[in-house]
Motif scaffolding. Structure first.
Motif, PDB file in Angstrom:
ATOM      1  N   ARG A   1      -5.375 -17.425  41.952  1.00  0.00           N
ATOM      2  CA  ARG A   1      -6.297 -18.140  41.067  1.00  0.00           C
ATOM      3  C   ARG A   1      -7.521 -18.618  41.850  1.00  0.00           C
ATOM      4  O   ARG A   1      -8.645 -18.576  41.352  1.00  0.00           O
ATOM      5  N   GLY A   2      -7.293 -19.045  43.094  1.00  0.00           N
ATOM      6  CA  GLY A   2      -8.410 -19.461  43.938  1.00  0.00           C
ATOM      7  C   GLY A   2      -9.310 -18.300  44.306  1.00  0.00           C
ATOM      8  O   GLY A   2     -10.537 -18.434  44.326  1.00  0.00           O
ATOM      9  N   VAL A   3      -8.706 -17.150  44.599  1.00  0.00           N
ATOM     10  CA  VAL A   3      -9.506 -15.960  44.920  1.00  0.00           C
ATOM     11  C   VAL A   3     -10.375 -15.571  43.724  1.00  0.00           C
ATOM     12  O   VAL A   3     -11.553 -15.221  43.872  1.00  0.00           O
ATOM     13  N   ALA A   4      -9.805 -15.650  42.526  1.00  0.00           N
ATOM     14  CA  ALA A   4     -10.581 -15.344  41.319  1.00  0.00           C
ATOM     15  C   ALA A   4     -11.763 -16.294  41.176  1.00  0.00           C
ATOM     16  O   ALA A   4     -12.865 -15.883  40.780  1.00  0.00           O
ATOM     17  N   ALA A   5     -11.561 -17.558  41.525  1.00  0.00           N
ATOM     18  CA  ALA A   5     -12.653 -18.536  41.454  1.00  0.00           C
ATOM     19  C   ALA A   5     -13.742 -18.212  42.478  1.00  0.00           C
ATOM     20  O   ALA A   5     -14.941 -18.361  42.193  1.00  0.00           O
ATOM     21  N   LEU A   6     -13.351 -17.751  43.665  1.00  0.00           N
ATOM     22  CA  LEU A   6     -14.337 -17.355  44.671  1.00  0.00           C
ATOM     23  C   LEU A   6     -15.174 -16.174  44.168  1.00  0.00           C
ATOM     24  O   LEU A   6     -16.401 -16.148  44.339  1.00  0.00           O
ATOM     25  N   LEU A   7     -14.504 -15.205  43.575  1.00  0.00           N
ATOM     26  CA  LEU A   7     -15.213 -14.033  43.042  1.00  0.00           C
ATOM     27  C   LEU A   7     -16.227 -14.450  41.972  1.00  0.00           C
ATOM     28  O   LEU A   7     -17.367 -13.979  41.967  1.00  0.00           O
ATOM     29  N   LYS A   8     -15.834 -15.347  41.089  1.00  0.00           N
ATOM     30  CA  LYS A   8     -16.742 -15.799  40.033  1.00  0.00           C
ATOM     31  C   LYS A   8     -17.945 -16.519  40.630  1.00  0.00           C
ATOM     32  O   LYS A   8     -19.083 -16.329  40.173  1.00  0.00           O
ATOM     33  N   ALA A   9     -17.705 -17.336  41.661  1.00  0.00           N
ATOM     34  CA  ALA A   9     -18.814 -18.052  42.296  1.00  0.00           C
ATOM     35  C   ALA A   9     -19.795 -17.075  42.940  1.00  0.00           C
ATOM     36  O   ALA A   9     -21.018 -17.236  42.829  1.00  0.00           O
ATOM     37  N   LEU A  10     -19.279 -16.060  43.604  1.00  0.00           N
ATOM     38  CA  LEU A  10     -20.161 -15.071  44.245  1.00  0.00           C
ATOM     39  C   LEU A  10     -20.946 -14.284  43.198  1.00  0.00           C
ATOM     40  O   LEU A  10     -22.130 -13.975  43.404  1.00  0.00           O
ATOM     41  N   LYS A  11     -20.317 -13.970  42.094  1.00  0.00           N
ATOM     42  CA  LYS A  11     -21.020 -13.229  41.041  1.00  0.00           C
ATOM     43  C   LYS A  11     -22.097 -14.083  40.375  1.00  0.00           C
ATOM     44  O   LYS A  11     -23.024 -13.551  39.753  1.00  0.00           O
TER      45      LYS A  11
END
Length: 309
Positions: free
Chosen positions: A177-187
């Motif tokens: 879930r944290g990795v998904a949040a990182l991806l969203k922030a980068l996008k």
């Protein structure tokens, strides 16, 4: 037993938080004097920290004179003590005081240029200098997301979380879930922070050279780069003893962009090495960076030369 220990843990957490509050108002010169007094005591009386630091330094600087390595070990533990003493400043002092303590910023244009291109930026933040001051500055100037794992002393969790989030940082768990949040922030073309020098769990990394020796290194970075086209920089807050901090943002080694996980991990470690070169005494050498090599080779006497811990 757990219930019996609960009051003790509560008292420990309260005492540590009270100490941070008390130190938050102290001058940097005072904190550095305290560190110069505390560091040698840690070196003398804390066998674990002393031995791991000296073993690591012998591995990465084998050509350094033994007496010089011992001095470097003492200096390193003094800087580690300074980081602990400065946590009150980073987490609890008036923001204007913390901002004023950051007296130099080198390489900010690397961050600004990437964001102007509409890309996210991944900041590799090794355990060098005071990484909490780096977090303060990044979350003060950019939308910033970082992974967070609660401390072993769980009752300190709200204190630490409040300190790290107070300037707007978003903390996410160390799970999918944290990795998904990182991806969203980068996008969203935002900045995220990654600790590049912590050993991941088995299955989440590869062995890659760190100062010429294999170290188990996380493979999260190439996955994030491949899915977002983010750019990578290394960031550290170098301590200027008694004066403040100099932030340094350095271009990451180009190998971090390789789709090959081992090649990318090699680039990550080379990026950390470049940051350490700014002042080797400010790196946290008491961390067992080569621990998983030892675990992997247990029971293989032909590899005894790798048994460093």
């Amino acid at each position: 037993m757990a219930k019996r220990n609960k009051p003790i843990h509560t008292l420990q957490a309260q005492a540590i938080a009270a100490l941070w509050h008390a130190l938050a108002g102290r001058r940097l010169t005072t904190l550095w004097r305290l560190a110069r007094w505390t560091g040698p005591l840690v070196h003398r009386f804390s066998q674990r920290e002393r031995e791991v630091t000296e073993i690591n330094l012998a591995q990465v600087y084998p050509d350094l004179d033994p007496a010089a390595r011992r001095r470097l070990a003492r200096e390193s533990l003094t800087h580690s003590a300074a980081t602990m003493l400065e946590l009150g400043l980073a987490w609890m002092a008036e923001p204007a005081r913390v901002e004023a303590a950051i007296v130099e910023v080198h390489g900010r244009e690397l961050l600004d240029e990437v964001r102007a291109e509409g890309r996210g930026v991944i900041v590799l933040a090794p355990h060098f200098g005071n990484w909490e001051v780096l977090n303060f500055w990044l979350s003060s100037h950019f939308p910033f997301t970082a992974m967070y794992e609660p401390p072993k002393l769980h009752r300190l969790d709200p204190v630490i979380r409040r300190g790290r989030e107070r300037m707007g940082a978003s903390l996410v768990p160390t799970n999918p879930r944290g990795v998904a949040a990182l991806l969203k922030a980068l996008k969203r073309s935002e900045a995220i922070g990654i600790l590049p020098d912590q050993e991941p769990s088995w299955g989440s990394g590869v062995f890659a050279p760190f100062f010429g020796r294999p170290a188990y290194t996380a493979t999260l970075l190439p996955k994030l780069v491949a899915r977002t086209e983010a750019r990578v920089v290394t960031g550290v807050a170098r301590r200027l003893p008694g004066q403040g901090f100099a932030l340094h943002f350095l271009p990451a080694d180009e190998r971090v962009y390789s789709p090959d996980e081992t090649e990318s991990a090699t680039g990550v470690n080379a990026s950390v090495e470049a940051a350490i070169a700014l002042d080797p005494a400010q790196y946290q050498w008491e961390y067992k960076r080569y621990r998983k090599v030892v675990q992997k080779l247990e029971g293989h006497p032909e590899h005894e030369s790798f048994r460093i811990y």
